[in-house]
Write an enzyme that holds these catalytic residues in place. Structure first.
Site, short mmCIF file in Angstrom:
data_model
loop_
_atom_site.label_atom_id
_atom_site.label_comp_id
_atom_site.label_asym_id
_atom_site.label_seq_id
_atom_site.Cartn_x
_atom_site.Cartn_y
_atom_site.Cartn_z
N LYS A 73 0.84 -1.31 -0.03
CA LYS A 73 -0.07 -0.16 -0.19
C LYS A 73 0.68 1.28 0.02
O LYS A 73 0.31 2.20 -0.56
CB LYS A 73 -1.13 -0.02 1.19
CG LYS A 73 -1.94 -1.13 1.07
CD LYS A 73 -3.26 -1.03 2.38
CE LYS A 73 -3.97 -2.08 2.13
NZ LYS A 73 -5.01 -1.77 3.15
N ASP A 94 -10.43 1.95 1.66
CA ASP A 94 -10.52 1.66 2.77
C ASP A 94 -11.31 2.50 3.65
O ASP A 94 -12.12 2.31 4.39
CB ASP A 94 -9.35 1.30 3.19
CG ASP A 94 -8.55 0.19 2.83
OD1 ASP A 94 -9.18 -1.02 2.61
OD2 ASP A 94 -7.43 -0.01 3.09
#
Length: 279
Positions: free
Chosen positions: A73, A110
């Site tokens: 990420k 997210d």
């Protein structure tokens, strides 16, 4: 130009290490089936930080997007042409949208996924909140809380280094963050919203301390489920599957251009897969 939704063979995948446990293929394939995208495929690839640059370099124009899990990420950031404000706020990208001309745009679903999961349960705002843990997921949780928490967030952590990190994220994200030692984490269970971002087993010792009348627990784990803390909770409980489905819905919409993505079908597919693992 972006990938049009058509019968042309189009590829997407989730990357990470380890990756075998990922539910993303099940969720995305369920969405494609519901949307009639018969020519779309979605697979998983074991890719670590050393391999991400080479993987991206080898992609051709049949690729529409990538989902990223740990440890990619942050490793992917220097490899992108564009990063959304949401992803930049936490220095973490979990979605890469690819266009036919090779443009790579990074985003983070997210954060809005967590907000959407809470809204689905009727939780729009809370007066205060607790975050258990201080890893990468905790910074995304703080970013989500910046949108729903009107007051102070207390983060329970295991070291002063982690405490400094969480206070730093709070300053960056505009969240009033107070830190406390993990040994006092049971006190945090009385908050109207408790977000647990810890690995499996870390909160098991708190299950006995659950208040008789609790608020909302959002435990980001989905396997094993329920966690002892979630099983003991006296109030509203959201789990990792809620987060995973809502963030995947946003990924499908970004990659395919179709909206809304089929939330119910994706959730049902995820639940069925988790049941089969238990059996």
């Amino acid at each position: 130009m972006p990938h049009p939704v058509s019968e042309t063979a189009t590829r997407a995948a989730v990357l990470g290490s380890p990756i075998a446990h990922s539910l993303s293929p099940v969720l995305h394939r369920a969405a494609y089936a519901e949307l009639g995208l018969d020519a779309w495929t979605y697979d998983s690839y074991e890719v670590d930080e050393q391999g991400i640059a080479g993987f991206l370099a080898d992609l051709d124009d049949t690729w529409a997007g990538l989902s990223l899990t740990m440890p990619l990420k942050r490793a992917v950031l220097p490899l992108l042409d564009e990063v959304s404000e949401t992803a930049a706020s936490v220095e973490a990208v979990n979605t890469v949208v690819l266009t036919r001309d090779g443009h790579r745009a990074g985003d983070n679903t997210d954060i809005p996924g967590m907000v959407a999961a809470l809204e689905e349960r009727g939780i729009g705002t809370v007066e205060s909140a607790t975050v258990l843990g201080a890893g990468a997921t905790a910074s995304s949780a703080l970013a989500a809380l910046s949108r729903v928490c009107e007051g102070e967030v207390t983060a329970y952590v295991r070291s002063e280094e982690r405490a400094r990190e969480m206070r730093g994220w709070g300053e960056r994200l505009g969240v009033a963050v107070r830190t406390a030692d993990w040994a006092r984490a049971a006190e945090g269970l009385r908050a109207p919203l408790v977000v647990s971002t810890t690995p499996a087993g870390a909160t098991d010792g708190l299950a006995h301390a659950v208040p008789a009348s609790g608020g909302t627990l959002f435990d980001v784990l989905y396997d094993p489920w329920p966690t002892p803390l979630a099983a003991a909770w006296n109030g509203t409980v959201l789990g990792g599957l809620d987060l995973l489905v809502h963030q995947a819905v946003l990924q499908v919409e970004l990659m395919t251009g179709r909206s809304p993505a089929p939330l119910a079908a994706m959730r049902a597919a995820g639940e069925a897969q988790l049941r089969s693992r238990t059996v």
